[in-house]
Design an enzyme around this catalytic site. Structure first.
Site, PDB file in Angstrom:
ATOM      1  N   VAL A  77      -1.674  -6.639  -1.182  1.00 43.07           N
ATOM      2  CA  VAL A  77      -2.339  -7.927  -1.008  1.00 43.07           C
ATOM      3  C   VAL A  77      -3.048  -8.277  -2.315  1.00 43.07           C
ATOM      4  CG1 VAL A  77      -4.029  -9.250   0.323  1.00 43.07           C
ATOM      5  CG2 VAL A  77      -2.668  -7.477   1.447  1.00 43.07           C
ATOM      6  N   ALA A 106       1.084  -0.189   4.478  1.00 46.30           N
ATOM      7  CA  ALA A 106       2.392   0.411   4.731  1.00 46.30           C
ATOM      8  C   ALA A 106       3.532  -0.508   4.320  1.00 46.30           C
ATOM      9  CB  ALA A 106       2.505   0.764   6.213  1.00 46.30           C
ATOM     10  N   PHE A 107       3.320  -1.829   4.409  1.00 44.87           N
ATOM     11  CA  PHE A 107       4.418  -2.760   4.158  1.00 44.87           C
ATOM     12  C   PHE A 107       4.332  -3.448   2.787  1.00 44.87           C
ATOM     13  CE2 PHE A 107       4.278  -2.391   8.728  1.00 44.87           C
ATOM     14  CZ  PHE A 107       5.620  -2.241   9.053  1.00 44.87           C
ATOM     15  N   GLY A 108       3.259  -3.201   2.026  1.00 43.84           N
ATOM     16  CA  GLY A 108       3.165  -3.859   0.720  1.00 43.84           C
ATOM     17  C   GLY A 108       1.731  -4.007   0.267  1.00 43.84           C
ATOM     18  N   SER A 126      -3.506  -2.152  -0.642  1.00 46.64           N
ATOM     19  CA  SER A 126      -2.112  -1.867  -0.288  1.00 46.64           C
ATOM     20  C   SER A 126      -2.054  -1.288   1.110  1.00 46.64           C
ATOM     21  CB  SER A 126      -1.490  -0.880  -1.276  1.00 46.64           C
ATOM     22  OG  SER A 126      -1.502  -1.411  -2.577  1.00 46.64           O
ATOM     23  N   ASP A 165      -1.085  -5.021  16.132  1.00 45.30           N
ATOM     24  CA  ASP A 165      -1.652  -4.099  15.137  1.00 45.30           C
ATOM     25  C   ASP A 165      -3.158  -4.348  14.983  1.00 45.30           C
ATOM     26  OD1 ASP A 165      -1.720  -2.096  13.232  1.00 45.30           O
ATOM     27  OD2 ASP A 165      -1.319  -3.465  11.576  1.00 45.30           O
ATOM     28  N   LYS A 196       0.112 -11.843   0.545  1.00 49.86           N
ATOM     29  CA  LYS A 196       0.647 -10.529   0.913  1.00 49.86           C
ATOM     30  C   LYS A 196       2.086 -10.418   0.424  1.00 49.86           C
ATOM     31  CE  LYS A 196       0.680  -7.249   4.713  1.00 49.86           C
ATOM     32  NZ  LYS A 196       0.221  -6.980   6.082  1.00 49.86           N
ATOM     33  N   LEU A 202      -6.012  -6.620  -4.244  1.00 48.30           N
ATOM     34  CA  LEU A 202      -7.051  -6.385  -3.239  1.00 48.30           C
ATOM     35  C   LEU A 202      -6.833  -5.105  -2.448  1.00 48.30           C
ATOM     36  CD1 LEU A 202      -7.523 -10.011  -1.818  1.00 48.30           C
ATOM     37  CD2 LEU A 202      -8.954  -8.820  -3.478  1.00 48.30           C
TER      38      LEU A 202
END
Length: 673
Positions: A534, A530-532, A528, A656, A549, A526
């Protein structure tokens, strides 16, 4: 009467020469009928339905007919004229070119007398028996099949009189029941008006006579032949914009929806085609919305008849221009139904019937013998299928203007389904196939205009084709704008087309999952961050779709060494566990599970059907639209309620909160992720 005798003799002198090639018996019969019709008043004993407007005259006429039905048969002797009229209708039932017939002058005089001395003579109409007037109508119906006689009917003032008489008979029929003489008259009259309306320049005659108002009233008819005649006449009228406008001023959609919901296949087909034409008018689209027509229309997408499906889909194309109706179509499952038709897995049927053939068969009592599911040739069936698929692409295109709709198209494997239609096939009808390709490309281009879908298309086309695709621009409806794209695609070499076909196939979400993580099948990437990444996933042996995620624990944000990373992960898992157990709010995403695997943290959460608020901002800008103040308040209040719940009740800070973490769903439902 002396004057009438003189008129008869003068008429006989005018046509006393028998044309060549005509048998004496036919000639004599026509002469006899002509002479009888030139008598301007009727000596019939039977009461007729009075040619007066108003409820009183209709009631009186109905009572006269009912009382006379109980008299002995001997009192119902038919006149010579009635016998001659019936003989005429039997003899010439298959004749259509009266104006080119050897007896054309006699036919013209018979027709003129029928109109001037019968149809437009109120004294005669008021005195004539019902069955006698029916025979006059039948003869007029047969003669009117010749276009020359349609113009004569107008010039003799017959259309206005016929419209008035149809109104009177229709009122009696609708108020007092389905007496056969009413039914027969209405079938013949609706046929005559259909024939008149079949010619563009003649439709204004019908509208000027007011016949369209009676035809709309007859949509509540219970007799199938009356209803079919009415639908055929109105459909012919609705071909012209001016006539559509007049018809749309009347309350018509409610009855049309009843027919679509309850009646037989043929009635539904004709009704759908009539409604398709009328939906060009905004008043009719408003009526569809007012009478809750969307569920009725969508229920007909399960039909297996191509012509019915084609009309229904084009109705949906027009009504979904309204944002509320567009959302309603999605809510009732319309997007998935349209995609199912595009997949081409259903056994569909069709036939060659037209308005003209159906109208003739209905008036002649042969409608039951019309084959409504003929075996068409493979080429004919293919052309019909292409037309239906193009209509479905047009509907998807309009629906995709709503971001939530566009998202559902993607989630329902729609890009793969539509993209398969762009591939050229040498065995297909070139013109129809190219048009279908244009419609498919347009649907894909509208879906591409939604920013979150664009990454999907980057791997779909080769670079030069992708550039043309982009250069068309966002939300361009003009179908000709996609012709260059189709031409370019169809000129590609075999190996290039094979590569595109493989790219399309790789997008198929229905194929077996190629990757599993934990107990979850990975269906689609679905996005991407900063942390990975989805993914869209489905639990093993489960049905519900979820979001998962994937967080890379080697990200510096989690710490410089393993000890720091382990501490950070422990805190995150602890927080997520609390969130999972405590957060229950309609505007906050639900978390279901966290687990570790191969130095990665996986968070399973609710899959939100919607689009990020940031993308929606961008999309509105491209469509040159703006948020209304009402929408802004609706979204803002939901955000405030969600944040109040997190901050005040759960003592949780988001940290965030950006437009891309605020999801907009159906009816602008807000979900903070």
């Amino acid at each position: 009467m002396p004057d009438q005798d003189k008129k008869l003799k003068s008429t006989e002198k005018a046509t006393d020469k028998k044309p060549h090639g005509i048998c004496m018996r036919d000639y004599s019969d026509l002469k006899r009928l002509q002479s009888l019709l030139n008598v301007q008043s009727s000596n019939q004993q039977l009461p007729g339905i009075h040619f007066e407007s108003g409820q009183t005259s209709v009631t009186r006429a109905w009572q006269n007919v009912k009382s006379n039905e109980q008299k002995p048969h001997g009192q119902w002797q038919e006149s010579t004229e009635a016998v001659e009229l019936e003989k005429f209708s039997v003899t010439y039932k298959n004749e259509r070119n009266f104006s080119k017939h050897p007896k054309h002058k006699l036919f013209q005089e018979v027709f003129t007398a029928l109109v001037k001395n019968r149809l437009t003579c109120r004294e005669w109409v008021n005195q004539a028996p019902s069955i006698h007037f029916l025979r006059v109508l039948i003869c007029l119906r047969l003669l009117i099949r010749d276009p020359c006689y349609q113009e004569m009917l107008h010039s003799l003032g017959g259309i206005e009189n016929l419209a008035q008489y149809m109104e009177t008979v229709a009122n009696g029929y609708l108020d007092y029941g389905e007496e056969q003489h009413y039914v027969d008259k209405l079938v013949n009259m609706t046929y005559i008006f259909q024939k008149l309306a079949a010619v563009k320049d003649q439709r204004e005659w019908v509208i000027a006579s007011g016949a369209h108002k009676t035809l709309v009233n007859l949509l509540s008819a219970r007799d199938s032949n009356v209803l079919l005649g009415t639908l055929l006449a109105l459909t012919s009228l609705a071909e012209s914009p001016e006539c559509r406008e007049k018809i749309s001023e009347l309350i018509i959609v409610e009855n049309l929806l009843v027919i679509l919901h309850e009646y037989d296949l043929l009635s539904k087909r004709l009704t759908a085609e009539l409604l398709r034409l009328l939906c060009a008018e905004s008043q009719v689209k408003e009526q569809v919305k007012m009478y809750e027509g969307v569920p009725v229309l969508l229920s007909l997408l399960h039909s297996d008849h191509i012509k019915l499906l084609w009309s229904i889909v084009w109705i949906l194309v027009q009504v979904c221009e309204d944002p509320e109706t567009s959302a309603e179509i999605r809510i009732w499952g319309g997007i998935k139904q349209l995609l199912h038709i595009l997949q081409g897995e259903r056994n569909l049927v069709s036939d060659r019937s037209s308005v003209g053939t159906l109208s003739s068969a209905n008036a002649a009592g042969r409608i039951q013998h019309i084959h409504l599911s003929d075996d068409l040739s493979p080429d004919e069936m293919q052309e019909n299928t292409f037309s239906l698929q193009a209509a479905c692409c047009a509907a998807i295109t309009e629906l995709a203007l709503n971001e939530t709709n566009a998202y559902q198209v993607v989630q329902a494997n729609g890009i793969y389904t539509i993209a398969k239609l762009i591939l050229p096939n040498k065995e297909r009808n070139t013109e129809k196939a190219n048009l279908l390709q244009c419609y498919a490309f347009r649907a894909l281009r509208f879906l591409f205009s939604t920013e979150r879908n664009r990454h999907i298309f980057k791997r779909l086309f080769p670079t030069d084709l992708f550039e043309i695709f982009i250069d068309i621009g966002h939300y361009v409806r003009d179908i000709s704008a996609y012709e260059e794209l189709v031409s370019k695609l169809n000129l590609l070499k075999e190996d290039e087309l094979k590569q595109i076909a493989e790219s399309i196939e790789s997008m198929n979400q229905s194929k077996a999952p190629t990757k599993h993580i934990g107990n979850y099948a990975i269906l689609e990437h679905l996005g991407s961050g900063a942390f990975g990444s989805v993914y869209k996933v489905r639990k093993h042996n489960g049905q519900n779709l979820l979001a998962m995620k994937e967080v890379n624990l080697h990200n510096p944000a989690f710490g410089k060494d393993k000890k720091d990373r382990d501490s950070s992960v422990k805190n995150i898992v602890s927080e997520l566990t609390i969130i999972k157990e405590q957060l229950y709010h309609p505007n906050v995403v639900r978390y279901y599970r966290t687990f570790l695997e191969n130095d990665r943290l996986y968070i399973v959460m609710e899959l939100i059907e919607g689009v990020p608020l940031g993308e929606h901002f961008h999309s509105l800008k491209q469509k040159q639209q703006q948020f209304t103040e009402e929408r802004i308040w609706h979204i803002f209040i939901q955000l405030c309620l969600a944040l109040r719940y997190l901050h005040k009740q759960k003592r949780i800070v988001h940290r965030d909160l950006t437009p891309n973490n605020v999801m907009l769903g159906d009816k602008d439902k807000v979900t903070i992720s």
